[in-house]
Write a protein that holds these residues in place. Structure first.
Motif, mmCIF file in Angstrom:
data_model
loop_
_atom_site.group_PDB
_atom_site.id
_atom_site.type_symbol
_atom_site.label_atom_id
_atom_site.label_comp_id
_atom_site.label_asym_id
_atom_site.label_seq_id
_atom_site.Cartn_x
_atom_site.Cartn_y
_atom_site.Cartn_z
ATOM 1 N N MET A 112 -29.747 12.958 30.422
ATOM 2 C CA MET A 112 -28.828 13.669 31.426
ATOM 3 C C MET A 112 -28.723 15.109 31.162
ATOM 4 O O MET A 112 -28.043 15.321 30.239
ATOM 5 C CB MET A 112 -28.001 12.791 31.785
ATOM 6 N N THR A 113 -29.166 15.833 32.175
ATOM 7 C CA THR A 113 -28.750 17.286 31.913
ATOM 8 C C THR A 113 -27.359 17.345 32.803
ATOM 9 O O THR A 113 -27.483 17.279 33.911
ATOM 10 C CB THR A 113 -29.655 18.093 32.687
ATOM 11 N N VAL A 114 -26.321 18.032 32.109
ATOM 12 C CA VAL A 114 -24.995 18.091 32.694
ATOM 13 C C VAL A 114 -24.950 19.691 33.040
ATOM 14 O O VAL A 114 -25.252 20.469 32.283
ATOM 15 C CB VAL A 114 -23.931 17.853 31.661
ATOM 16 N N PHE A 115 -24.631 19.874 34.308
ATOM 17 C CA PHE A 115 -24.393 21.292 34.766
ATOM 18 C C PHE A 115 -22.720 21.419 34.666
ATOM 19 O O PHE A 115 -22.167 21.006 35.570
ATOM 20 C CB PHE A 115 -24.837 21.492 36.233
ATOM 21 N N LYS A 116 -22.360 22.171 33.746
ATOM 22 C CA LYS A 116 -21.016 22.306 33.352
ATOM 23 C C LYS A 116 -20.222 22.937 34.357
ATOM 24 O O LYS A 116 -20.532 23.703 34.935
ATOM 25 C CB LYS A 116 -21.028 23.109 31.882
ATOM 26 N N ASP A 117 -19.241 22.115 34.666
ATOM 27 C CA ASP A 117 -18.171 22.625 35.556
ATOM 28 C C ASP A 117 -18.684 22.547 37.241
ATOM 29 O O ASP A 117 -17.878 23.349 37.998
ATOM 30 C CB ASP A 117 -17.419 23.978 35.187
ATOM 31 N N HIS A 176 -36.306 5.548 37.590
ATOM 32 C CA HIS A 176 -35.007 5.622 36.643
ATOM 33 C C HIS A 176 -33.703 5.897 37.447
ATOM 34 O O HIS A 176 -33.560 6.843 38.273
ATOM 35 C CB HIS A 176 -35.097 6.537 35.502
ATOM 36 N N VAL A 177 -32.796 5.098 37.154
ATOM 37 C CA VAL A 177 -31.292 5.530 38.001
ATOM 38 C C VAL A 177 -30.942 7.038 37.788
ATOM 39 O O VAL A 177 -30.257 7.536 38.577
ATOM 40 C CB VAL A 177 -30.050 4.585 37.476
ATOM 41 N N GLY A 178 -31.032 7.717 36.452
ATOM 42 C CA GLY A 178 -30.866 8.979 36.528
ATOM 43 C C GLY A 178 -31.538 9.923 37.322
ATOM 44 O O GLY A 178 -30.948 10.936 37.833
ATOM 45 N N GLU A 179 -32.807 9.507 37.785
ATOM 46 C CA GLU A 179 -33.500 10.398 38.910
ATOM 47 C C GLU A 179 -32.704 10.341 40.166
ATOM 48 O O GLU A 179 -32.794 11.372 40.846
ATOM 49 C CB GLU A 179 -34.868 9.737 38.837
#
Length: 250
Positions: free
Chosen positions: A1-6, A217-220
């Motif tokens: 999972m790529t997290v976009f900070k803030d 995939h759930v992440g998509e």
């Protein structure tokens, strides 16, 4: 999972169906990207564990078909989230029976429509005023490709999700220009606890309809939901976003 900070720093959200599946994983990402999140679900045992797991600020065990309970949860969640609400992800749902229409149990039909469509309406009805008070909001209503195409032996589910699409179009147009964006998600089948409600033959049928030849995939779907829930989604409302592996292209 790529997290976009803030990305959701300072934002607050309510996620229904938040104890498992798409709801839980969406809540996890919202928290990871800075949001304060309240989880709603009808299973108090799994809800408590999920809230702890994803780092939710608050949780409410309720049945979304109880309009009074939804209204009360809206107020308690609003207070727990600091007196503002920015995002609703309405993902609570069930599949209902998997049988032909002429064999469909009446109680299963009523329960499926009540949770998937009426319950979603109750949530939006209770929470929209809280968004309008701040002049900002994002609503993501989780539907299904079944609402566009219809799946055989899943008439209640297909009808309820088609209703979600029509409701989203109506609500989105009502709120256009008022700072509240409303869109729906139509995923094809993805790996989720809800699949346990279906016979394997139905899962195989739905996989066969996906041109990519696999389940999602759930992440998509989480990634798409989080875009729809963000400030970046600012000029699309009353619309539908697909995560269908090419099954639906309209």
């Amino acid at each position: 999972m790529t997290v976009f900070k803030d990305r959701f720093a300072g934002r607050t959200a309510i996620v229904t169906g938040g104890a498992s599946g798409l709801g839980k994983e969406t809540a996890r990402r919202l928290v990871a990207e800075g949001a304060k999140v309240a989880l709603w679900d009808n299973n108090p045992e799994t809800l408590a564990a999920a809230a702890d797991d994803v780092g939710a600020t608050f949780s409410v065990a309720l049945d979304v078909t109880d309009a009074d309970a939804v209204a009360a949860a809206a107020q308690s969640s609003h207070q727990a989230l600091g007196g503002r609400l920015d995002v609703l992800v309405a993902s609570a749902g069930i599949t209902g029976a998997t049988v032909p229409v002429h064999e469909f149990p009446l109680d299963s039909w009523r329960r499926t429509i009540d949770i998937n469509l009426n319950g979603l309406f109750y949530c939006c009805r209770a929470l929209v005023p809280l968004m309008l008070a701040n002049g900002y909001g994002r609503i993501v209503n989780v539907a299904s490709v079944a609402g566009k195409e219809g799946n055989p032996n899943a008439s209640a589910y297909s009808a309820s999700k088609a209703g979600v699409l029509g409701f989203t179009k109506s609500l989105g147009k009502e709120l256009a220009g008022k700072g509240v964006i409303v869109n729906s998600l139509t995923p094809a089948t993805f790996e989720s606890p809800i699949l346990a409600q279906l016979p394997q033959s139905q899962v195989d049928y739905m996989r066969s309809k996906i041109p990519m030849g696999r389940l999602g995939h759930v992440g998509e779907s989480v990634a798409m939901v989080c875009f729809m829930a963000s400030e970046e989604c600012s000029f699309t409302t009353a619309s539908t976003f697909d995560t269908s592996g090419g099954r639906t292209t309209y």
